[in-house]
Write an enzyme that holds these catalytic residues in place. Sequence first.
Site, PDB file in Angstrom:
ATOM      1  N   CYS A   1      44.689  38.522  43.095  1.00 25.38           N
ATOM      2  CA  CYS A   1      43.939  39.095  41.964  1.00 25.38           C
ATOM      3  C   CYS A   1      44.447  40.501  41.657  1.00 25.38           C
ATOM      4  CB  CYS A   1      42.457  39.113  42.339  1.00 25.38           C
ATOM      5  SG  CYS A   1      41.443  40.153  41.296  1.00 25.38           S
TER       6      CYS A   1
ATOM      7  N   CYS B   1      41.912  43.283  41.774  1.00 30.29           N
ATOM      8  CA  CYS B   1      41.483  43.578  43.142  1.00 30.29           C
ATOM      9  C   CYS B   1      42.466  44.525  43.827  1.00 30.29           C
ATOM     10  CB  CYS B   1      41.350  42.290  43.950  1.00 30.29           C
ATOM     11  SG  CYS B   1      40.148  41.124  43.279  1.00 30.29           S
TER      12      CYS B   1
END
Length: 125
Positions: free
Chosen positions: A43, A46
């Site tokens: 991600c 993230c």
Amino acid sequence: MVQKIEVEGFEAFVEQVETFKSSGKPIFVLFSGSKDSNGKSWCPDCVVAEPVVKGALDKAPQDAVFIYVGVGDRAFWKDKNCVFRTDSRTKLKSVPTLMKYGTSQRLAEEQCAKDDLVEMLFDDA
């Protein structure tokens, strides 16, 4: 000093929350895409948010608990029936999500990469 814990998966997350819930300590949880063998999350948001959140931990109460939770690989997370999306304890819509457990306070996606918002969430405890 803030106690930092890293876990992988829903069961491990629940186990940690149950351990600290009755302690009265504030519990902060960062939900993130799980990391590969090189330690990099699938991600991109993230990857950007993690150093911001971890860097702001000094604003959290000294007795706080911080739990970093890997939510699984991309395919697991994208499933509409993913337990992180459906369980009443999490009800996630996106990763990264930073929350103060047991409250409605949460930051999601690009909010998790903003120093001022993250510090405010920690400081508000």
